[in-house]
Scaffold this active site. Structure first.
Site, short mmCIF file in Angstrom:
data_model
loop_
_atom_site.label_atom_id
_atom_site.label_comp_id
_atom_site.label_asym_id
_atom_site.label_seq_id
_atom_site.Cartn_x
_atom_site.Cartn_y
_atom_site.Cartn_z
N ASP A 210 -9.66 2.62 2.62
CA ASP A 210 -9.39 1.90 4.04
C ASP A 210 -10.15 2.76 5.15
OD1 ASP A 210 -8.55 -0.58 3.30
OD2 ASP A 210 -6.68 0.37 3.26
N LYS B 33 0.59 -1.26 -0.15
CA LYS B 33 -0.10 -0.10 0.18
C LYS B 33 0.81 1.33 -0.14
CE LYS B 33 -4.10 -2.21 2.57
NZ LYS B 33 -4.80 -2.01 3.32
#
Ligand code: ATR
Length: 308
Positions: A134, A77
């Site tokens: 997220d 990420k």
């Protein structure tokens, strides 16, 4: 449940994927393929174990093959931020990308998501835009599953790794009044606290366990994944009776020892399945431009992770 194989793969099928390393545990293909089938899209969602040193190549390959989008999980990420052509505000804000959207250049000069091009169209140029779903997913799960209200609340956050850092910043951004950070490596919690003080001065951030009660306790450590793990907090320093609600980002097992204890202590509890679901529904919306079939995806996820 929609039958994800009802529509056979053909030469017009478009692809999305998750890249992780490892990736074998991922529930994303089950969740997304059910969602794609429910939307009637001739797309498929795959999973690839991509070593971090080959992340760039793998992303470029997907762009070259005109994939619609890619999700990224551990350990990609943060690495991916530098690899994007454009960053959405969410990815810029949190410094991490979990959703990549491939976009093609139209004759009139605007970039359109490849998911919205017809299968016959051939964009000459493709770019990658990075998003982060997220952080919003965490807040949606906290609100829907625990009835949590951010503004003015007191929160104890366990963990200051990748997930913990984004959670801490997002909680501060949402208007948490007092945030307490606990992590095995306190230097990492101290660095996160500094970042919050600089970016969200309205949030009072403290290292260590709070005196008194909190509205919410969040576990963002990996403790609880394995049966032999100790609790992620020291219950002699912070008895769970002092938390109104407890959220564990872990979803496998469904009830971690922390959640079991919290339920016995009378806290409202939820595991990380909701966060996983909402980061996925938001990614699908980013790729398709259509509302995600949330309940279909929730059922597919539950079935995959818990077997029904
Ligand atoms: P993620 O991206 O899932 O957040 P990570 O960045 O490796 O993964 O972070 C893992 C978190 O779990 C960290 O907060 C880590 O604590 P450290 O920062 O001290 O490493 C925590 N963690 C992992 N194993 C742990 C253990 N055995 N005891 C205590 N904390 C642990």
């Amino acid at each position: 449940m929609p039958d994800v194989f009802a529509r056979p793969i053909d030469a017009s099928t478009r692809y999305c994927a998750v890249y992780g390393f490892p990736v074998r545990h991922s529930a994303s293909p089950a969740m997304h393929n059910a969602g794609l089938a429910a939307l009637g899209l001739n797309w498929r969602y795959l999973a690839f174990a991509v070593p971090p040193v080959q992340l760039q190549e793998a992303l470029r390959g997907a762009a070259a093959m005109r994939f619609v989008g890619v999700n990224l999980t551990v350990p990609h990420k943060v690495l991916a931020v530098e690899m994007m052509d454009v960053l959405d505000a969410s990815a810029r804000l949190w410094g991490a990308v979990n959703t990549v959207r491939f976009e093609g250049l139209r004759a009139d000069g605007h970039w359109e998501p490849l998911g919205q091009w017809s299968a016959e169209a051939e964009p000459e140029q493709v770019r990658m835009q990075g998003f982060n779903t997220d952080a919003d997913a965490l807040v949606q799960a906290l609100q829907e599953e625990l009835g949590w209200q951010a503004k003015g609340s007191r929160v104890l956050l366990l963990g200051a790794g990748g997930a913990g850092r984004v959670a801490a910043l997002k909680l501060a951004a949402e208007g948490v009044a007092q945030l307490f950070l606990v992590n095995r490596t306190m230097e990492k919690a101290a660095a996160v606290a500094e970042e919050i003080r600089a970016r969200y001065p309205g949030c009072a951030v403290t290292l260590g366990y709070p005196e008194g009660t909190v509205d919410l306790l969040v576990n963002a450590t990996s403790l609880g994944l394995r049966a032999e793990d100790p609790l992620p907090l020291d219950p002699t320093r912070f008895p769970l009776e002092r938390a109104g609600a407890v959220y564990d980002m872990i979803y496998r097992p469904a009830e971690t020892p922390l959640l079991a204890r919290a339920a016995r202590a009378g806290c409202r509890v939820a595991n990380g399945l909701g966060m996983l679901l909402y980061q996925g529904t938001r990614a699908l919306e980013i790729w398709s431009g259509r509302p995600a079939p949330v309940e279909v995806m929730r059922r597919a996820l539950r079935e995959h992770v818990y077997g029904g």
